[in-house]
Design a protein around this motif. Sequence first.
Motif, PDB file in Angstrom:
ATOM      1  N   UNK A  65       0.822  -1.432   0.372  1.00 16.80           N
ATOM      2  CA  UNK A  65       0.314   0.112  -0.203  1.00 16.80           C
ATOM      3  C   UNK A  65       0.974   1.480   0.223  1.00 16.80           C
ATOM      4  N   UNK A  66       0.838   1.854  -0.947  1.00 13.78           N
ATOM      5  CA  UNK A  66       1.465   3.122  -0.898  1.00 13.78           C
ATOM      6  C   UNK A  66       0.278   4.258  -0.966  1.00 13.78           C
ATOM      7  N   UNK A  67       1.079   5.900  -0.364  1.00 11.10           N
ATOM      8  CA  UNK A  67      -0.160   7.176  -0.567  1.00 11.10           C
ATOM      9  C   UNK A  67       0.668   7.785  -1.488  1.00 11.10           C
ATOM     10  N   UNK A  68      -0.200   9.012  -1.930  1.00 12.44           N
ATOM     11  CA  UNK A  68       0.307   9.472  -2.635  1.00 12.44           C
ATOM     12  C   UNK A  68      -0.291  10.920  -3.634  1.00 12.44           C
ATOM     13  N   UNK A  69       0.631  12.062  -3.669  1.00  9.67           N
ATOM     14  CA  UNK A  69      -0.704  12.782  -4.186  1.00  9.67           C
ATOM     15  C   UNK A  69       0.254  13.974  -5.362  1.00  9.67           C
ATOM     16  N   UNK A  70      -0.270  14.750  -5.543  1.00  7.50           N
ATOM     17  CA  UNK A  70       0.080  15.653  -7.506  1.00  7.50           C
ATOM     18  C   UNK A  70      -0.542  17.052  -6.937  1.00  7.50           C
ATOM     19  N   UNK A  71       1.288  17.939  -7.196  1.00  6.06           N
ATOM     20  CA  UNK A  71       0.511  18.821  -7.214  1.00  6.06           C
ATOM     21  C   UNK A  71       1.681  19.751  -8.512  1.00  6.06           C
ATOM     22  N   UNK A  72       0.623  21.673  -8.000  1.00  6.34           N
ATOM     23  CA  UNK A  72       2.118  21.856  -9.446  1.00  6.34           C
ATOM     24  C   UNK A  72       2.797  22.807  -8.342  1.00  6.34           C
ATOM     25  N   UNK A  73       3.230  22.595  -7.274  1.00 11.67           N
ATOM     26  CA  UNK A  73       4.189  23.184  -6.193  1.00 11.67           C
ATOM     27  C   UNK A  73       5.112  22.233  -6.330  1.00 11.67           C
ATOM     28  N   UNK A  74       6.193  22.630  -5.741  1.00 13.60           N
ATOM     29  CA  UNK A  74       7.710  21.671  -5.569  1.00 13.60           C
ATOM     30  C   UNK A  74       7.964  21.366  -4.314  1.00 13.60           C
ATOM     31  N   UNK A  75       6.475  21.698  -3.411  1.00 18.30           N
ATOM     32  CA  UNK A  75       5.944  21.367  -2.117  1.00 18.30           C
ATOM     33  C   UNK A  75       5.448  20.298  -1.562  1.00 18.30           C
ATOM     34  N   UNK A  76       5.257  19.705  -0.925  1.00 10.53           N
ATOM     35  CA  UNK A  76       3.659  19.239  -0.729  1.00 10.53           C
ATOM     36  C   UNK A  76       4.095  18.667   1.432  1.00 10.53           C
ATOM     37  N   UNK A  77       3.308  18.997   1.799  1.00 10.29           N
ATOM     38  CA  UNK A  77       2.902  19.259   3.242  1.00 10.29           C
ATOM     39  C   UNK A  77       2.172  17.720   3.840  1.00 10.29           C
ATOM     40  N   UNK A  78       2.667  16.572   4.180  1.00  8.12           N
ATOM     41  CA  UNK A  78       1.441  15.891   4.365  1.00  8.12           C
ATOM     42  C   UNK A  78       1.028  15.470   6.154  1.00  8.12           C
ATOM     43  N   UNK A  79       0.133  15.141   6.313  1.00  7.62           N
ATOM     44  CA  UNK A  79      -0.078  15.497   8.399  1.00  7.62           C
ATOM     45  C   UNK A  79      -1.098  14.182   8.265  1.00  7.62           C
ATOM     46  N   UNK A  80      -1.230  14.055   9.557  1.00  5.49           N
ATOM     47  CA  UNK A  80      -1.842  12.467   9.976  1.00  5.49           C
ATOM     48  C   UNK A  80      -1.044  11.777   9.845  1.00  5.49           C
ATOM     49  N   UNK A  81      -0.107  11.678   9.981  1.00  6.03           N
ATOM     50  CA  UNK A  81       0.890  10.374   9.556  1.00  6.03           C
ATOM     51  C   UNK A  81       1.048  10.324  11.488  1.00  6.03           C
ATOM     52  N   UNK A  82       1.507   8.600  11.094  1.00  5.62           N
ATOM     53  CA  UNK A  82       2.364   7.727  12.609  1.00  5.62           C
ATOM     54  C   UNK A  82       3.115   8.805  13.255  1.00  5.62           C
ATOM     55  N   UNK A  83       2.746   9.033  14.253  1.00  6.92           N
ATOM     56  CA  UNK A  83       4.860   9.389  15.437  1.00  6.92           C
ATOM     57  C   UNK A  83       4.990   8.157  15.588  1.00  6.92           C
ATOM     58  N   UNK A  84       6.911   8.166  15.411  1.00  7.51           N
ATOM     59  CA  UNK A  84       7.510   6.844  15.539  1.00  7.51           C
ATOM     60  C   UNK A  84       7.291   6.173  14.355  1.00  7.51           C
ATOM     61  N   UNK A  85       6.701   6.533  13.172  1.00  3.61           N
ATOM     62  CA  UNK A  85       6.655   5.707  11.885  1.00  3.61           C
ATOM     63  C   UNK A  85       8.124   6.063  10.961  1.00  3.61           C
ATOM     64  N   UNK A  86       8.942   5.198  10.541  1.00  2.48           N
ATOM     65  CA  UNK A  86       9.302   5.445   9.470  1.00  2.48           C
ATOM     66  C   UNK A  86       8.543   5.567   7.825  1.00  2.48           C
ATOM     67  N   UNK A  87       9.121   6.799   7.178  1.00  2.34           N
ATOM     68  CA  UNK A  87       8.190   7.446   5.762  1.00  2.34           C
ATOM     69  C   UNK A  87      10.167   7.230   4.564  1.00  2.34           C
ATOM     70  N   UNK A  88       8.953   6.412   3.616  1.00  2.00           N
ATOM     71  CA  UNK A  88      10.335   7.103   2.243  1.00  2.00           C
ATOM     72  C   UNK A  88       8.599   7.246   1.662  1.00  2.00           C
TER      73      UNK A  88
END
Length: 134
Positions: A65-88
């Motif tokens: 399972x992968x998460x994903x987003x699309x944007x026209x900016x050169x950044x994106x902020x992900x929130x409500x992620x799990x504290x203590x978890x490793x993300x790639x």
Amino acid sequence: MSEGNIEPTNLTLSAKTKNNIRVSWKASTVKNASLKVSYEIQYIRYTDDLAGSSIPELFDSSSVQKGGETTEETYFEFDRLETGAMYYFRVRAVSNAEGATTGGDVSDWSDIKSIILGEPPAAPTVWSSANTTI
């Protein structure tokens, strides 16, 4: 690519809070001003059941399972992620002629970066002891 290199570079991950990550990158170079460039961001939350697998293979696997987003900016902020978890994370660019939604160039994925979310470390504690010689 004929319109210039559209691959994003310098992928950077910054923990904004204990459950928020800002993903940013350097914009691609596009020579044709009529091309619209957007960016696809993919991420994987690493769990113990993924141990032993290479991270690039996990991104390419349809069973992970992968998460994903699309944007026209050169950044994106992900929130409500799990504290203590490793993300790639990884990012790629997609360019289309103005007004088109398909048929454009798609870059290779950026290098993969990782981050562990957590509480900021507490301030160091200084221990001292007093010795009295009699």
